[in-house]
Design a protein around this motif. Structure first.
Motif, PDB file in Angstrom:
ATOM      1  N   GLY A   9       0.816  -1.196   0.000  1.00 41.31           N
ATOM      2  CA  GLY A   9       0.000   0.000   0.000  1.00 41.31           C
ATOM      3  C   GLY A   9       0.857   1.256   0.000  1.00 41.31           C
ATOM      4  N   GLY A  10       0.211   2.393  -0.174  1.00 40.88           N
ATOM      5  CA  GLY A  10       0.936   3.653  -0.180  1.00 40.88           C
ATOM      6  C   GLY A  10       0.133   4.742  -0.830  1.00 40.88           C
ATOM      7  N   SER A  11       0.805   5.809  -1.184  1.00 42.26           N
ATOM      8  CA  SER A  11       0.161   6.955  -1.821  1.00 42.26           C
ATOM      9  C   SER A  11       0.554   7.017  -3.289  1.00 42.26           C
ATOM     10  CB  SER A  11       0.582   8.247  -1.125  1.00 42.26           C
ATOM     11  OG  SER A  11       0.149   8.248   0.223  1.00 42.26           O
ATOM     12  N   LEU A  18      -0.622   0.483  -8.313  1.00 43.87           N
ATOM     13  CA  LEU A  18      -0.019  -0.122  -7.136  1.00 43.87           C
ATOM     14  C   LEU A  18      -0.270  -1.622  -7.204  1.00 43.87           C
ATOM     15  CD1 LEU A  18      -1.007   2.166  -4.112  1.00 43.87           C
ATOM     16  CD2 LEU A  18       1.296   1.791  -4.991  1.00 43.87           C
ATOM     17  N   ARG A  19       0.600  -2.366  -6.571  1.00 44.85           N
ATOM     18  CA  ARG A  19       0.399  -3.817  -6.477  1.00 44.85           C
ATOM     19  C   ARG A  19       0.449  -4.215  -5.007  1.00 44.85           C
ATOM     20  NH1 ARG A  19       4.052  -8.971  -7.671  1.00 44.85           N
ATOM     21  NH2 ARG A  19       2.489 -10.396  -8.540  1.00 44.85           N
ATOM     22  N   THR A  93      -9.336   5.285  -2.731  1.00 43.53           N
ATOM     23  CA  THR A  93      -8.699   5.498  -1.436  1.00 43.53           C
ATOM     24  C   THR A  93      -9.444   4.717  -0.367  1.00 43.53           C
ATOM     25  OG1 THR A  93      -7.850   7.680  -2.026  1.00 43.53           O
ATOM     26  CG2 THR A  93      -8.148   7.195   0.326  1.00 43.53           C
ATOM     27  N   ALA A  94      -8.722   3.848   0.329  1.00 49.93           N
ATOM     28  CA  ALA A  94      -9.351   2.975   1.317  1.00 49.93           C
ATOM     29  C   ALA A  94      -8.271   2.154   2.010  1.00 49.93           C
ATOM     30  CB  ALA A  94     -10.347   2.029   0.643  1.00 49.93           C
ATOM     31  N   GLN A 125      -3.093   0.634   3.831  1.00 49.87           N
ATOM     32  CA  GLN A 125      -3.742   1.850   3.361  1.00 49.87           C
ATOM     33  C   GLN A 125      -3.302   2.187   1.941  1.00 49.87           C
ATOM     34  OE1 GLN A 125      -6.113   3.722   4.819  1.00 49.87           O
ATOM     35  NE2 GLN A 125      -6.158   5.084   3.035  1.00 49.87           N
ATOM     36  N   VAL A 126      -4.279   2.541   1.119  1.00 54.10           N
ATOM     37  CA  VAL A 126      -4.028   3.051  -0.226  1.00 54.10           C
ATOM     38  C   VAL A 126      -4.667   4.422  -0.323  1.00 54.10           C
ATOM     39  CG1 VAL A 126      -4.525   2.752  -2.685  1.00 54.10           C
ATOM     40  CG2 VAL A 126      -3.888   0.778  -1.289  1.00 54.10           C
TER      41      VAL A 126
END
Length: 129
Positions: A9-11, A18-19, A93-94, A125-126
């Protein structure tokens, strides 16, 4: 006690990718079903992608909100499941949760929705801006 550990996860900016990865234990590869859920603040947790990887039982499922953008894959032999997320939007976003169950407890057609029939990870978190 089953352990599931998510990572990845990340921003990211809108339109990016993202993977997510999840490693789990305690399930027999031939009998496992794997899924990804997500939950945004103020919203219910929802199943977004699911996969059966058993011989003769290979199926993937996607929620309408992610179909065509996200892709789930499973490596049951190594107790891992992945979620490739492309064309990310702000509404993605979640907190994302890995979920794993057995083919016996998760036999119903809606097994990849809440209430879930197996075990959860702690979430990653994403954030898409």
């Amino acid at each position: 006690h089953v352990q599931l550990v998510e990572s990845g996860g990340g921003s990211v900016q809108a339109g990016g990718s993202l993977r997510l990865s999840c490693a789990f234990d305690a399930y027999t590869p031939a009998n496992v079903r794997m899924a990804w859920f997500r939950q945004s603040p103020g919203k219910e947790r929802e199943g977004i992608a699911a996969i059966n990887t058993g011989v003769g039982d290979y199926v993937t499922r996607y929620g309408d909100s992610v179909r065509g953008r996200f892709s789930i894959s499973g490596d049951a032999a190594n107790n891992k499941v992945y979620l490739q997320m492309n064309s990310l939007k702000s509404e993605d976003t979640a907190t994302y949760y890995c979920a794993v169950g057995s083919k016996w407890t998760c036999a119903a057609g809606s097994w990849w929705q809440v209430p879930f029939c197996g075990d959860w990870g702690q979430g990653t978190q994403v954030t898409v801006s």
